[in-house]
Enzyme design. Structure first.
Site, PDB file in Angstrom:
ATOM      1  CE1 TYR A  36      11.100   3.393  -5.058  1.00  0.00           C
ATOM      2  CE2 TYR A  36      10.383   1.802  -3.420  1.00  0.00           C
ATOM      3  CZ  TYR A  36      10.305   2.322  -4.689  1.00  0.00           C
ATOM      4  OH  TYR A  36       9.432   1.764  -5.591  1.00  0.00           O
ATOM      5  CG  HIS A  67      13.208   0.378  -9.846  1.00  0.00           C
ATOM      6  ND1 HIS A  67      13.517   0.959  -8.645  1.00  0.00           N
ATOM      7  CD2 HIS A  67      11.915   0.699 -10.061  1.00  0.00           C
ATOM      8  CE1 HIS A  67      12.457   1.597  -8.157  1.00  0.00           C
ATOM      9  NE2 HIS A  67      11.476   1.461  -9.014  1.00  0.00           N
ATOM     10  CB  SER A  75       0.657   3.777  -8.707  1.00  0.00           C
ATOM     11  OG  SER A  75       1.867   4.392  -8.353  1.00  0.00           O
ATOM     12  N   PRO A  76      -1.641   1.207  -7.230  1.00  0.00           N
ATOM     13  CG  PRO A  76      -2.101  -0.322  -5.519  1.00  0.00           C
ATOM     14  CD  PRO A  76      -0.994   0.505  -6.113  1.00  0.00           C
ATOM     15  CG  LEU A  77      -5.171   2.582  -3.667  1.00  0.00           C
ATOM     16  CD1 LEU A  77      -4.960   2.802  -2.177  1.00  0.00           C
ATOM     17  CD2 LEU A  77      -6.617   2.200  -3.957  1.00  0.00           C
ATOM     18  N   GLY A  78      -3.853   4.920  -7.828  1.00  0.00           N
ATOM     19  CA  GLY A  78      -3.658   6.145  -8.601  1.00  0.00           C
ATOM     20  C   GLY A  78      -2.951   7.225  -7.818  1.00  0.00           C
ATOM     21  NE  ARG A  79       2.382   8.118  -9.672  1.00  0.00           N
ATOM     22  CZ  ARG A  79       2.024   7.550 -10.828  1.00  0.00           C
ATOM     23  NH1 ARG A  79       0.811   7.769 -11.312  1.00  0.00           N
ATOM     24  NH2 ARG A  79       2.856   6.793 -11.500  1.00  0.00           N
ATOM     25  N   GLY A  80      -3.028   7.750  -4.781  1.00  0.00           N
ATOM     26  CA  GLY A  80      -3.948   8.277  -3.776  1.00  0.00           C
ATOM     27  C   GLY A  80      -5.214   8.884  -4.333  1.00  0.00           C
ATOM     28  CG  PHE A  81      -7.006  11.176  -8.297  1.00  0.00           C
ATOM     29  CD1 PHE A  81      -6.476  12.442  -8.489  1.00  0.00           C
ATOM     30  CD2 PHE A  81      -8.327  10.960  -8.662  1.00  0.00           C
ATOM     31  CE1 PHE A  81      -7.237  13.465  -9.036  1.00  0.00           C
ATOM     32  CE2 PHE A  81      -9.103  11.981  -9.207  1.00  0.00           C
ATOM     33  CZ  PHE A  81      -8.554  13.237  -9.381  1.00  0.00           C
TER      34      PHE A  81
END
Length: 330
Positions: free
Chosen positions: A59, A126, A205-211
């Site tokens: 990162y 990773h 990504s538990p929020l679907g990359r914000g979706f």
């Protein structure tokens, strides 16, 4: 904040913080980040009882670890710091994967310095390197445990055979892979295998990359240069179909008086006590909202509605483009 265990021994907060959006991810990958606010977000997380923080060498590269190291200075006690190695890069950018034993050690030494800590609590590979036997990589990681530079080992996006071979070499405390209401493929084989082998599961990504937060209602809401404009599930042909999932999440959130993000995270937490999601945050307001999910209780009816709205394999579009898909489940 409630706690959970990864593997047999590693106790962490029930929700962690994914630090990736905070610094060093390229121009506007998830919208612009501000270092001062990112550090304040980490401090607020600690105040809320969060102990689990996730970063990675790649990162930036390096900048994200440096930022986290700056933020936890003087606050290290009781925290579980996770970082990841396994990519090759130079002044010209990303060059592929590299899990050769010498790079494992080099990455560890660099991460310790950038984070300003004496030991990495959870050290992940990773991405699996197909050119290096996993036994060699995990063997090198285990030597770092013996030397006191690392406490526990983890893998990310590894396939079943790799996981079994890794565990035969050294105990693995956690597997980090994508998991959310719109990405459930791990439920078929990976998650049961982790439970068979006493490996904790850390969804990124538990929020679907914000979706799944419902904050993005059209592609026009994304700033120029945002990574998600090239995400297959955010594409013009898939966006509307995937918004149908969000509508159900939002309706259940409205019934509970909480945000869609809290419902999506609560759904993950309800999938098992061995699951510790790491939603990404770079602002205190989103962090506070996400962390409140630990106290959301979903009914059997809620869970049934969510399962029906987002069955495994039914999300429109692949989660990555083909080059990145080739790097998972090896």
């Amino acid at each position: 904040m409630k706690t959970r265990k990864l593997g047999k021994e590693l106790t962490v907060s029930a929700l962690g913080v994914g630090c990736m959006p905070m610094a060093g991810i390229g121009k506007g990958m998830y919208g612009q980040a501000n270092d001062e606010e990112s550090i304040a977000t980490i401090h607020r997380a600690i105040d809320l009882g969060v102990t689990f923080f996730d970063t990675a060498e790649v990162y930036g590269p390096h900048r994200n670890e440096e930022l986290l190291g700056q933020a936890i200075k003087g606050k290290r006690e009781g925290l579980v710091i996770a970082t990841k190695f396994g990519f090759a890069f130079d002044e010209n950018g990303f060059r592929g994967v590299d899990s050769r034993p010498d790079n494992v050690r080099k990455a560890c030494e660099g991460s310790l310095q950038r984070l300003g800590i004496d030991v990495i609590d959870l050290f992940y590979q990773h991405r699996v390197d197909p050119d290096v036997p996993i036994e060699e990589t995990v063997g090198a990681m285990s030597r770092l445990v013996e030397e006191g530079k690392v406490r526990y080992l983890g893998l990310s996006e590894a396939g079943p055979d790799t996981i079994r071979k890794a565990v035969a070499t050294h105990p693995i405390a956690a597997l980090q892979s994508e998991y959310s209401l719109w990405e459930r493929d791990i439920e078929a084989e990976i998650l049961p295998l982790c439970r068979e082998l006493d490996i904790g599961f850390v969804p990124y990504s538990p929020l679907g990359r914000g979706f799944l937060t419902g904050q993005v209602t059209s592609r026009d809401d994304l700033p120029e240069g945002d990574y998600r404009l090239n995400d297959p599930r955010y594409s013009e042909e898939n966006f509307a179909k995937n918004m149908e999932i969000v509508a159900v999440v939002k309706s259940i959130g409205d019934a509970h008086g909480v945000s869609p993000a809290q419902i999506a995270l609560a759904w993950l937490l309800h999938q098992g006590d061995d699951i510790v999601p790491i939603p990404g945050s770079k602002r205190r307001v989103t962090l506070e909202d996400s962390m409140a999910a630990a106290d959301v209780a979903l009914s059997d009816d809620d869970l049934a509605k969510l399962d029906a709205a987002a069955p495994a394999g039914e999300t429109a579009g692949p989660r990555y483009h083909e080059p990145m898909m080739k790097m998972v489940r090896i």
